[in-house]
Design a protein around this motif. Structure first.
Motif, PDB file in Angstrom:
ATOM      1  N   THR A  48     -15.172 -15.938 -26.433  1.00 27.95           N
ATOM      2  CA  THR A  48     -14.500 -15.469 -25.015  1.00 27.95           C
ATOM      3  C   THR A  48     -15.413 -14.192 -24.734  1.00 27.95           C
ATOM      4  OG1 THR A  48     -12.334 -16.794 -24.321  1.00 27.95           O
ATOM      5  CG2 THR A  48     -13.004 -15.557 -23.593  1.00 27.95           C
ATOM      6  N   LEU A  49     -16.174 -14.315 -23.574  1.00 27.45           N
ATOM      7  CA  LEU A  49     -17.120 -13.574 -23.637  1.00 27.45           C
ATOM      8  C   LEU A  49     -16.608 -12.175 -22.092  1.00 27.45           C
ATOM      9  CD1 LEU A  49     -20.951 -14.872 -23.524  1.00 27.45           C
ATOM     10  CD2 LEU A  49     -19.714 -13.633 -25.620  1.00 27.45           C
ATOM     11  N   PRO A  50     -16.487 -10.962 -21.958  1.00 25.00           N
ATOM     12  CA  PRO A  50     -16.346 -10.204 -20.930  1.00 25.00           C
ATOM     13  C   PRO A  50     -16.855 -10.346 -19.589  1.00 25.00           C
ATOM     14  CG  PRO A  50     -17.349  -8.813 -22.590  1.00 25.00           C
ATOM     15  CD  PRO A  50     -17.968 -10.277 -22.771  1.00 25.00           C
ATOM     16  N   TYR A  51     -17.783 -11.357 -18.939  1.00 22.49           N
ATOM     17  CA  TYR A  51     -18.170 -11.380 -17.690  1.00 22.49           C
ATOM     18  C   TYR A  51     -17.385 -11.794 -17.029  1.00 22.49           C
ATOM     19  CZ  TYR A  51     -22.558 -10.524 -20.995  1.00 22.49           C
ATOM     20  OH  TYR A  51     -23.806 -10.265 -20.935  1.00 22.49           O
ATOM     21  N   LEU A  52     -16.123 -12.557 -17.081  1.00 23.11           N
ATOM     22  CA  LEU A  52     -15.661 -13.478 -16.128  1.00 23.11           C
ATOM     23  C   LEU A  52     -14.627 -11.958 -15.514  1.00 23.11           C
ATOM     24  CD1 LEU A  52     -14.314 -15.817 -14.497  1.00 23.11           C
ATOM     25  CD2 LEU A  52     -12.496 -16.309 -16.818  1.00 23.11           C
ATOM     26  N   TYR A  53     -14.038 -11.485 -17.238  1.00 23.26           N
ATOM     27  CA  TYR A  53     -13.306 -10.258 -16.399  1.00 23.26           C
ATOM     28  C   TYR A  53     -14.016  -9.099 -15.711  1.00 23.26           C
ATOM     29  CZ  TYR A  53     -10.221 -12.458 -20.141  1.00 23.26           C
ATOM     30  OH  TYR A  53     -10.022 -13.271 -21.501  1.00 23.26           O
ATOM     31  N   LEU A  54     -15.302  -8.753 -16.117  1.00 26.70           N
ATOM     32  CA  LEU A  54     -16.123  -7.869 -14.520  1.00 26.70           C
ATOM     33  C   LEU A  54     -16.008  -8.770 -13.387  1.00 26.70           C
ATOM     34  CD1 LEU A  54     -18.787  -6.993 -16.956  1.00 26.70           C
ATOM     35  CD2 LEU A  54     -16.640  -5.759 -17.032  1.00 26.70           C
ATOM     36  N   PHE A  55     -16.586  -9.821 -13.450  1.00 24.53           N
ATOM     37  CA  PHE A  55     -16.494  -9.887 -11.967  1.00 24.53           C
ATOM     38  C   PHE A  55     -15.570  -9.666 -11.459  1.00 24.53           C
ATOM     39  CE2 PHE A  55     -20.233 -12.660 -14.199  1.00 24.53           C
ATOM     40  CZ  PHE A  55     -21.253 -12.347 -13.370  1.00 24.53           C
ATOM     41  N   ASN A  56     -14.501 -10.468 -12.480  1.00 23.19           N
ATOM     42  CA  ASN A  56     -12.989 -10.355 -11.587  1.00 23.19           C
ATOM     43  C   ASN A  56     -12.583  -8.761 -11.224  1.00 23.19           C
ATOM     44  OD1 ASN A  56     -12.476 -13.249 -11.847  1.00 23.19           O
ATOM     45  ND2 ASN A  56     -10.859 -12.895 -13.847  1.00 23.19           N
ATOM     46  N   TYR A  57     -12.828  -8.188 -11.614  1.00 25.01           N
ATOM     47  CA  TYR A  57     -12.541  -6.224 -11.503  1.00 25.01           C
ATOM     48  C   TYR A  57     -13.520  -5.882 -10.476  1.00 25.01           C
ATOM     49  CZ  TYR A  57      -9.582  -5.608 -16.045  1.00 25.01           C
ATOM     50  OH  TYR A  57      -8.889  -5.748 -16.401  1.00 25.01           O
ATOM     51  N   ALA A  58     -14.413  -6.978 -10.738  1.00 26.16           N
ATOM     52  CA  ALA A  58     -15.812  -6.190  -8.890  1.00 26.16           C
ATOM     53  C   ALA A  58     -14.900  -7.014  -8.182  1.00 26.16           C
ATOM     54  CB  ALA A  58     -16.954  -6.904  -9.892  1.00 26.16           C
ATOM     55  N   ARG A  59     -14.893  -8.050  -7.718  1.00 23.59           N
ATOM     56  CA  ARG A  59     -14.866  -9.113  -6.566  1.00 23.59           C
ATOM     57  C   ARG A  59     -12.593  -7.873  -6.344  1.00 23.59           C
ATOM     58  NH1 ARG A  59     -12.984 -14.352  -8.473  1.00 23.59           N
ATOM     59  NH2 ARG A  59     -14.789 -14.507  -9.336  1.00 23.59           N
ATOM     60  N   TYR A  60     -11.805  -7.187  -7.255  1.00 25.62           N
ATOM     61  CA  TYR A  60     -10.717  -6.709  -6.725  1.00 25.62           C
ATOM     62  C   TYR A  60     -11.320  -5.418  -6.532  1.00 25.62           C
ATOM     63  CZ  TYR A  60      -6.394  -4.237  -7.561  1.00 25.62           C
ATOM     64  OH  TYR A  60      -4.884  -3.590  -7.765  1.00 25.62           O
ATOM     65  N   TYR A  61     -12.366  -4.525  -6.376  1.00 27.15           N
ATOM     66  CA  TYR A  61     -12.713  -3.864  -6.142  1.00 27.15           C
ATOM     67  C   TYR A  61     -13.680  -3.444  -5.458  1.00 27.15           C
ATOM     68  CZ  TYR A  61     -10.008  -1.003 -10.106  1.00 27.15           C
ATOM     69  OH  TYR A  61      -9.215  -0.957 -10.888  1.00 27.15           O
ATOM     70  N   ARG A  62     -14.156  -4.671  -4.904  1.00 34.25           N
ATOM     71  CA  ARG A  62     -14.923  -4.572  -3.692  1.00 34.25           C
ATOM     72  C   ARG A  62     -15.911  -4.526  -3.487  1.00 34.25           C
ATOM     73  NH1 ARG A  62     -10.206  -4.096  -1.047  1.00 34.25           N
ATOM     74  NH2 ARG A  62      -9.082  -6.277  -0.048  1.00 34.25           N
ATOM     75  N   LEU A  63     -16.526  -4.353  -5.460  1.00 31.89           N
ATOM     76  CA  LEU A  63     -18.432  -3.908  -5.482  1.00 31.89           C
ATOM     77  C   LEU A  63     -18.962  -4.478  -4.911  1.00 31.89           C
ATOM     78  CD1 LEU A  63     -17.764  -2.455  -9.240  1.00 31.89           C
ATOM     79  CD2 LEU A  63     -17.594  -1.538  -7.082  1.00 31.89           C
ATOM     80  N   ASN A  64     -20.151  -4.387  -4.159  1.00 27.25           N
ATOM     81  CA  ASN A  64     -21.195  -5.106  -3.990  1.00 27.25           C
ATOM     82  C   ASN A  64     -21.911  -5.858  -4.918  1.00 27.25           C
ATOM     83  OD1 ASN A  64     -23.392  -3.269  -4.921  1.00 27.25           O
ATOM     84  ND2 ASN A  64     -22.803  -2.058  -2.738  1.00 27.25           N
TER      85      ASN A  64
END
Length: 120
Positions: free
Chosen positions: A96-112
């Motif tokens: 399980t690669l961490p990219y999915l979690y990173l994208f979820n955090y990015a969406r949560y923090y509304r990063l562009n």
């Protein structure tokens, strides 16, 4: 990843952990884990290449391994250890690669999108 997962398997099943092994058996385990990860990621490498890199990294031997009985014994040991590792994982080699979690955090923090691409 596979090295640590194998160590956890040994600890959870109350088998001697990897720290109890000799330096030679560590090399066999490391080679088997790297060889297995090359197969799983479809970046095939010869066992001989893996052995050369691991030995050079650990400062054991800077010369290319010669094709002799010692090499054949080590190669056989690596293949046996690879099979043992696969059995320990019940042939589940999915990582399980961490990219999915990173994208979820990015969406949560509304990063562009630009900030997200920089972080990856």
């Amino acid at each position: 990843y596979y090295y640590h997962k194998y160590n956890l398997y040994l600890q959870n099943n109350q088998i001697n952990n990897l720290m109890d092994h000799t330096k030679e058996s560590h090399m066999i385990i490391i080679c088997a884990c790297i060889f297995l990860s090359c197969k799983v990621s479809e970046r095939l490498r010869r066992i001989r290449d893996v052995m050369n890199v691991v030995k050079e990294y650990n400062g054991i031997n800077t010369e290319v391994i010669e094709f002799n009985n010692e090499y054949l014994k080590e190669k056989e040991d690596i293949i046996i250890k690879e099979q043992e590792i696969l059995r320990a994982f019940i042939f589940n080699t999915e990582v399980t690669l961490p990219y999915l979690y990173l994208f979820n955090y990015a969406r949560y923090y509304r990063l562009n999108q630009e900030e997200v691409e920089k972080s990856l």
